[in-house]
Design an enzyme around this catalytic site. Structure first.
Site, PDB file in Angstrom:
ATOM      1  N   GLN A 152     -54.368 -19.080   2.565  1.00 49.76           N
ATOM      2  CA  GLN A 152     -55.759 -19.253   2.108  1.00 49.76           C
ATOM      3  C   GLN A 152     -56.503 -17.917   2.049  1.00 49.76           C
ATOM      4  O   GLN A 152     -57.536 -17.828   1.380  1.00 49.76           O
ATOM      5  CB  GLN A 152     -56.531 -20.179   3.080  1.00 49.76           C
ATOM      6  N   TYR A 200     -60.012 -11.607 -10.550  1.00 53.47           N
ATOM      7  CA  TYR A 200     -59.682 -12.642  -9.558  1.00 53.47           C
ATOM      8  C   TYR A 200     -58.738 -13.676 -10.162  1.00 53.47           C
ATOM      9  O   TYR A 200     -57.686 -13.987  -9.583  1.00 53.47           O
ATOM     10  CB  TYR A 200     -60.990 -13.292  -9.081  1.00 53.47           C
ATOM     11  N   LYS A 203     -54.768 -14.222  -9.181  1.00 58.72           N
ATOM     12  CA  LYS A 203     -54.320 -15.517  -8.646  1.00 58.72           C
ATOM     13  C   LYS A 203     -53.148 -16.041  -9.491  1.00 58.72           C
ATOM     14  O   LYS A 203     -52.156 -16.526  -8.953  1.00 58.72           O
ATOM     15  CB  LYS A 203     -55.472 -16.534  -8.664  1.00 58.72           C
ATOM     16  N   ARG A 258     -69.602 -28.574 -13.303  1.00 57.08           N
ATOM     17  CA  ARG A 258     -68.545 -28.228 -12.351  1.00 57.08           C
ATOM     18  C   ARG A 258     -67.903 -29.479 -11.779  1.00 57.08           C
ATOM     19  O   ARG A 258     -68.481 -30.561 -11.801  1.00 57.08           O
ATOM     20  CB  ARG A 258     -69.134 -27.421 -11.179  1.00 57.08           C
ATOM     21  N   GLY A 297     -71.476 -14.276 -17.724  1.00 56.99           N
ATOM     22  CA  GLY A 297     -70.127 -14.436 -17.178  1.00 56.99           C
ATOM     23  C   GLY A 297     -69.848 -15.813 -16.607  1.00 56.99           C
ATOM     24  O   GLY A 297     -68.704 -16.119 -16.281  1.00 56.99           O
TER      25      GLY A 297
HETATM   26  P1  NAD Z   1     -63.476 -17.683   2.731  1.00 55.58           P
HETATM   27  O1  NAD Z   1     -63.997 -16.335   2.355  1.00 55.58           O
HETATM   28  O2  NAD Z   1     -64.311 -18.557   3.603  1.00 55.58           O
HETATM   29  O3  NAD Z   1     -62.037 -17.548   3.403  1.00 55.58           O
HETATM   30  C1  NAD Z   1     -61.168 -16.475   3.171  1.00 55.58           C
HETATM   31  C2  NAD Z   1     -60.595 -16.037   4.505  1.00 55.58           C
HETATM   32  O4  NAD Z   1     -59.653 -14.985   4.268  1.00 55.58           O
HETATM   33  C3  NAD Z   1     -61.650 -15.473   5.463  1.00 55.58           C
HETATM   34  O5  NAD Z   1     -61.464 -16.005   6.761  1.00 55.58           O
HETATM   35  C4  NAD Z   1     -61.384 -13.970   5.440  1.00 55.58           C
HETATM   36  O6  NAD Z   1     -61.798 -13.330   6.642  1.00 55.58           O
HETATM   37  C5  NAD Z   1     -59.889 -13.925   5.195  1.00 55.58           C
HETATM   38  N1  NAD Z   1     -59.445 -12.675   4.560  1.00 55.58           N
HETATM   39  C6  NAD Z   1     -59.996 -12.054   3.481  1.00 55.58           C
HETATM   40  N2  NAD Z   1     -59.318 -10.927   3.206  1.00 55.58           N
HETATM   41  C7  NAD Z   1     -58.312 -10.832   4.109  1.00 55.58           C
HETATM   42  C8  NAD Z   1     -57.290  -9.871   4.344  1.00 55.58           C
HETATM   43  N3  NAD Z   1     -57.178  -8.773   3.587  1.00 55.58           N
HETATM   44  N4  NAD Z   1     -56.437 -10.078   5.367  1.00 55.58           N
HETATM   45  C9  NAD Z   1     -56.551 -11.188   6.155  1.00 55.58           C
HETATM   46  N5  NAD Z   1     -57.505 -12.115   5.991  1.00 55.58           N
HETATM   47  C10 NAD Z   1     -58.379 -11.947   4.982  1.00 55.58           C
HETATM   48  O7  NAD Z   1     -63.150 -18.418   1.344  1.00 55.58           O
HETATM   49  P2  NAD Z   1     -62.734 -19.924   1.052  1.00 55.58           P
HETATM   50  O8  NAD Z   1     -63.750 -20.475   0.135  1.00 55.58           O
HETATM   51  O9  NAD Z   1     -62.412 -20.646   2.308  1.00 55.58           O
HETATM   52  O10 NAD Z   1     -61.407 -19.699   0.208  1.00 55.58           O
HETATM   53  C11 NAD Z   1     -60.096 -19.959   0.729  1.00 55.58           C
HETATM   54  C12 NAD Z   1     -59.087 -19.821  -0.401  1.00 55.58           C
HETATM   55  O11 NAD Z   1     -59.344 -20.787  -1.423  1.00 55.58           O
HETATM   56  C13 NAD Z   1     -59.120 -18.470  -1.101  1.00 55.58           C
HETATM   57  O12 NAD Z   1     -57.782 -18.100  -1.405  1.00 55.58           O
HETATM   58  C14 NAD Z   1     -59.889 -18.732  -2.386  1.00 55.58           C
HETATM   59  O13 NAD Z   1     -59.535 -17.838  -3.414  1.00 55.58           O
HETATM   60  C15 NAD Z   1     -59.427 -20.165  -2.688  1.00 55.58           C
HETATM   61  N6  NAD Z   1     -60.358 -20.922  -3.542  1.00 55.58           N
HETATM   62  C16 NAD Z   1     -61.586 -21.271  -3.069  1.00 55.58           C
HETATM   63  C17 NAD Z   1     -62.434 -22.033  -3.866  1.00 55.58           C
HETATM   64  C18 NAD Z   1     -63.800 -22.479  -3.373  1.00 55.58           C
HETATM   65  O14 NAD Z   1     -64.492 -23.192  -4.119  1.00 55.58           O
HETATM   66  N7  NAD Z   1     -64.226 -22.111  -2.186  1.00 55.58           N
HETATM   67  C19 NAD Z   1     -62.027 -22.415  -5.165  1.00 55.58           C
HETATM   68  C20 NAD Z   1     -60.767 -22.030  -5.620  1.00 55.58           C
HETATM   69  C21 NAD Z   1     -59.926 -21.308  -4.783  1.00 55.58           C
END
Ligand code: NAD
Length: 311
Positions: A73, A143, A147, A215, A275
């Site tokens: 994640q 991004y 991905k 959305r 955007g």
């Molecule tokens: P978030 O920012 O709350 O969680 C990301 C976590 O990754 C955080 O705990 C952060 O500290 C950690 N992190 C970031 N960079 C890091 C690194 N270099 N090394 C180690 N840890 C690191 O975001 P989220 O919304 O919980 O997203 C979780 C995943 O879901 C992500 O991969 C995001 O791209 C994907 N995603 C989220 C959404 C959404 O709507 N929130 C939609 C599509 C995809």
């Protein structure tokens, strides 16, 4: 099952950890706490404070955690940040991801579940349509590109090294613990504004006061459940949209949040934001066949409201 959740201190990752615990698994967390918070990790769960960009530290953490499966994640999770700093996005999401894959290969991890994105990979979805798993990919940001590239790298590691993978393409995820101060997360931002009596800003889709962009809001518990099922091998598809399949405009969302919080915050209409994808909506048939009916927006928002009102 030993499960390592990268980004387990973040919004979605912390729900994966919680569901893994209640499912009787043994989760651990790898996180650099750039956006994640320590209080999101349940007591007793082992934490590897580690940045995925650090190859050695990542390999060491995976060696020590000895996971059967990794739920990946962790990410630079913001589209606008990736536009401003595409290199940072590549360093974390692509090169950091590769460090993780190399570490998994060296430690004979069996399976990686990857948090990918529907919205940023499918791009604009025409009126009357939903993007399904075979729809064309049209990423428009670093991004989305990184991905998608990582999804393809997973394919290489599966065929060349036998590292099994499951790709989950999330729609717009919302729920408890989402950070209202981040770049994304309109649900968290609206709850925060509504609680404080401050205005809720509706960016128009095309014309003034048109209700804003469309959305597919997906409840975080459904996302965590999809991760758990994928980790246990119960998702028969290597690629799955994790989505509600229901279209909601920003205005409809704002109105529901005002009703749930009893807030009198004003709704303020603003010009379209450069955007922004106008319409993002994913097909949820495959999700429904595998995991059942997604949580309705009204139910997920009510649970989210309870969380924010208690804060
Ligand atoms: P978030 O920012 O709350 O969680 C990301 C976590 O990754 C955080 O705990 C952060 O500290 C950690 N992190 C970031 N960079 C890091 C690194 N270099 N090394 C180690 N840890 C690191 O975001 P989220 O919304 O919980 O997203 C979780 C995943 O879901 C992500 O991969 C995001 O791209 C994907 N995603 C989220 C959404 C959404 O709507 N929130 C939609 C599509 C995809």
């Amino acid at each position: 099952m030993r499960v390592l959740v990268t980004g387990g201190a973040g919004f979605i990752g912390s729900h994966v950890v919680a569901q893994a615990l209640s499912g009787g698994h043994e989760p651990s967390v790898l996180d650099n706490f750039s956006t994640g918070k320590r209080e999101n990790v349940p007591p007793g769960v082992r934490v590897f404070e580690c940045d995925l960009r650090d190859r050695e530290a990542t390999a060491r953490a995976i060696r020590e955690a000895r996971p059967d499966v990794v739920s990946h994640q962790a990410a630079q999770a913001s589209v606008p940040v990736s536009m401003k700093d595409p290199r940072l996005d590549a360093e974390v999401n692509l090169l950091g991801g590769l460090n993780l894959l190399e570490a998994c290969r060296a430690s004979q991890v069996k399976h990686v579940v990857f948090a990918s994105t529907g919205g940023a990979i499918y791009g604009e979805v025409p009126e009357g349509e939903r993007a399904d798993e075979s729809s064309p990919c049209r990423p428009q940001s670093p991004y989305g590109i990184h991905k998608l590239a990582f999804e393809q790298l997973l394919g290489v590691y599966a065929s060349a090294y036998g590292l099994k993978s499951s790709v989950l393409r999330y729609a717009n995820v919302y729920g408890p613990r989402q950070d209202p101060h981040g770049e994304a997360g309109v649900v968290a931002i609206f709850f925060n504004q509504a609680r404080a009596g401050r205005p809720l800003q509706i960016f128009s889709r095309r014309a003034s006061k048109d209700g804003g962009c469309v959305r597919d809001y997906t409840f975080v518990a459904d996302v965590a459940r999809a991760n758990l099922l994928a980790m246990t091998g119960a998702v028969p598809h290597p690629l799955l949209n994790v989505a509600s399949g229901q279209p909601t405009t920003t205005l409809e969302l704002a109105q529901q949040i005002l009703a749930l919080t009893g807030s009198t915050s004003p709704l303020v209409h603003a010009a379209p934001r450069l955007g922004d994808i106008e319409r993002s909506l994913l097909a949820s048939q495959r999700f429904e066949q595998t995991l059942g009916t997604p949580t309705p927006l009204a139910v997920g928002l009510a649970e989210t409201a309870r969380y924010y009102l208690e804060q």
